[in-house]
Design a protein around this motif. Structure first.
Motif, PDB file in Angstrom:
ATOM      1  N   ARG A 161       0.793  -1.231   0.000  1.00  0.00           N
ATOM      2  CA  ARG A 161       0.000   0.000   0.000  1.00  0.00           C
ATOM      3  C   ARG A 161       0.828   1.284   0.000  1.00  0.00           C
ATOM      4  N   HIS A 162       2.089   1.210   0.391  1.00  0.00           N
ATOM      5  CA  HIS A 162       2.895   2.429   0.532  1.00  0.00           C
ATOM      6  C   HIS A 162       4.212   2.281  -0.219  1.00  0.00           C
ATOM      7  N   VAL A 163       4.588   3.322  -0.952  1.00  0.00           N
ATOM      8  CA  VAL A 163       5.840   3.314  -1.710  1.00  0.00           C
ATOM      9  C   VAL A 163       6.629   4.575  -1.366  1.00  0.00           C
ATOM     10  N   GLU A 164       7.935   4.418  -1.177  1.00  0.00           N
ATOM     11  CA  GLU A 164       8.828   5.560  -0.961  1.00  0.00           C
ATOM     12  C   GLU A 164       9.949   5.517  -1.993  1.00  0.00           C
ATOM     13  N   VAL A 165      10.364   6.694  -2.459  1.00  0.00           N
ATOM     14  CA  VAL A 165      11.474   6.775  -3.419  1.00  0.00           C
ATOM     15  C   VAL A 165      12.499   7.776  -2.904  1.00  0.00           C
ATOM     16  N   GLU A 166      13.784   7.468  -3.152  1.00  0.00           N
ATOM     17  CA  GLU A 166      14.856   8.319  -2.654  1.00  0.00           C
ATOM     18  C   GLU A 166      16.111   8.153  -3.506  1.00  0.00           C
TER      19      GLU A 166
ATOM     20  N   GLY B 136       2.756   6.041  -7.211  1.00  0.00           N
ATOM     21  CA  GLY B 136       1.949   6.559  -6.107  1.00  0.00           C
ATOM     22  C   GLY B 136       2.740   6.768  -4.838  1.00  0.00           C
ATOM     23  N   ALA B 137       4.007   7.188  -4.979  1.00  0.00           N
ATOM     24  CA  ALA B 137       4.853   7.387  -3.790  1.00  0.00           C
ATOM     25  C   ALA B 137       4.339   8.551  -2.949  1.00  0.00           C
TER      26      ALA B 137
ATOM     27  N   SER C  61       4.355  18.916  -6.070  1.00  0.00           N
ATOM     28  CA  SER C  61       2.901  19.078  -5.935  1.00  0.00           C
ATOM     29  C   SER C  61       2.211  18.910  -7.283  1.00  0.00           C
ATOM     30  N   HIS C  62       2.811  19.473  -8.329  1.00  0.00           N
ATOM     31  CA  HIS C  62       2.239  19.357  -9.678  1.00  0.00           C
ATOM     32  C   HIS C  62       2.133  17.899 -10.115  1.00  0.00           C
ATOM     33  N   ARG C  63       3.028  17.053  -9.584  1.00  0.00           N
ATOM     34  CA  ARG C  63       3.055  15.642  -9.991  1.00  0.00           C
ATOM     35  C   ARG C  63       2.391  14.733  -8.946  1.00  0.00           C
ATOM     36  N   GLY C  64       1.713  15.336  -7.996  1.00  0.00           N
ATOM     37  CA  GLY C  64       0.926  14.554  -7.039  1.00  0.00           C
ATOM     38  C   GLY C  64       1.714  13.943  -5.901  1.00  0.00           C
ATOM     39  N   THR C  65       2.903  14.494  -5.605  1.00  0.00           N
ATOM     40  CA  THR C  65       3.677  13.958  -4.484  1.00  0.00           C
ATOM     41  C   THR C  65       4.217  15.108  -3.635  1.00  0.00           C
ATOM     42  N   ARG C  66       5.060  14.778  -2.677  1.00  0.00           N
ATOM     43  CA  ARG C  66       5.567  15.785  -1.737  1.00  0.00           C
ATOM     44  C   ARG C  66       7.085  15.633  -1.600  1.00  0.00           C
ATOM     45  N   ILE C  67       7.693  16.586  -0.938  1.00  0.00           N
ATOM     46  CA  ILE C  67       9.145  16.575  -0.674  1.00  0.00           C
ATOM     47  C   ILE C  67       9.365  16.343   0.817  1.00  0.00           C
ATOM     48  N   ALA C  68      10.236  15.389   1.149  1.00  0.00           N
ATOM     49  CA  ALA C  68      10.547  15.090   2.554  1.00  0.00           C
ATOM     50  C   ALA C  68      12.056  15.121   2.756  1.00  0.00           C
ATOM     51  N   LEU C  69      12.511  16.058   3.558  1.00  0.00           N
ATOM     52  CA  LEU C  69      13.941  16.231   3.851  1.00  0.00           C
ATOM     53  C   LEU C  69      14.328  15.366   5.043  1.00  0.00           C
TER      54      LEU C  69
END
Length: 285
Positions: A76-81, A110-111, A142-150
């Motif tokens: 259900r959850h995906v993260e990319v880095e 859907g990250a 935001s334009h691509r439907g995701t967020r930034i996490a530092l």
């Protein structure tokens, strides 16, 4: 208190097998299908992939093919880095193509966010120069439907959670937040009291659970890469960290990031089973 089992995410290094950060390339030796099957069958709710693994996926099955595998596995959850150098326009020829790939991956898979870091070195006191670049990245995400996490790290420009939380207040955008990795919290010398005073629930996009010995072995980077312990098997207060974040208002999903020479040598399924079962034991009953 939980009425059900917390949702846990196997962050990228937890399932990567015998590969470590800053090896070149950072590609996992475990085939992607086998890796996802191992993650799903050991009870995880999601997983993360590092940049080089995303490149390999794009160049073989494509992100749409990867999305199919994720859906079939029921994750259900995906993260990319991980993106670095994003504040430095003189290096935009390097980081902009990387950012574009991470955006494409996040959008198709859907990250929940794209994880970013800062350059290794002594933590800086004045972080104002990062505010506009962060706003720019956040708008694109935001334009691509995701967020930034530092992700702050004690051996990088943004060295502590209190400093990072202050930076987020300056950026002041709901789609820009933080990854709170417990290893980086205690190795920066931040107490759980300080953590709860500095962070708000809205700022916490991701959490990474792990443990470590009291003593640092080698450099901070060597210690974080080679000597992390399974949750509850080191000298840190993992249960206290979890209840502190719950009191702030964070309720998951929870990443588990185990990085160690020992973990890398284990068969992937066994490594995933031990990382998950030890993390679950640290949650309140």
């Amino acid at each position: 208190m939980y009425s059900s089992t917390p949702e846990l995410i196997a962050t990228c290094w937890t399932s990567a097998g015998d590969v470590a950060p800053l090896t070149n390339p950072e590609t996992s030796p475990v085939p992607l299908g086998e890796r996802l099957e191992a993650i799903a069958s050991t009870g995880w709710a999601g997983f993360g992939l590092a940049y080089d693994d995303l490149v390999a996926a794009r160049d073989t099955i494509g992100f749409s093919g990867l999305r199919k595998l994720i859906d079939q596995a029921g994750l259900r959850h995906v993260e990319v880095e991980l993106l670095s150098n994003w504040w430095d326009e003189s290096r935009s020829h390097e980081w902009k193509p990387q950012f574009e790939l991470l955006l494409e991956a996040a959008e198709t898979l859907g990250a929940r966010f794209i994880k970013i870091g800062t350059a290794f070195g002594e933590p800086l006191d004045d972080l104002e120069f990062l505010v506009e670049p962060l706003r720019h990245l956040t708008k694109e995400a935001s334009h691509r439907g995701t967020r930034i996490a530092l992700e702050p790290m004690p051996f990088s420009m943004v060295g502590s959670m209190p400093a990072a939380a202050e930076l987020m207040r300056s950026v002041d955008m709901p789609d820009c937040g933080l990854v709170v990795d417990y290893w980086h919290v205690f190795r920066a010398g931040t107490s759980l009291d300080e953590l709860s005073r500095s962070l708000t629930a809205e700022q916490i996009f991701g959490v990474e659970l792990n443990d470590a010995d009291a003593e640092i072995k080698g450099t901070l980077f060597e210690d974080t890469r080679d000597n992390r312990r399974l949750c509850g098997e080191g000298d840190q207060d993992v249960a206290g960290f979890i209840t502190t974040l719950q009191a702030i208002g964070f309720n998951g999903p929870w990443g588990v990031e185990i990085l160690s020479e020992q973990h890398r040598k284990r068969p992937v399924r066994e490594a995933l089973e031990s990382a998950r079962s030890t993390a679950l034991r640290c949650f309140p009953a």
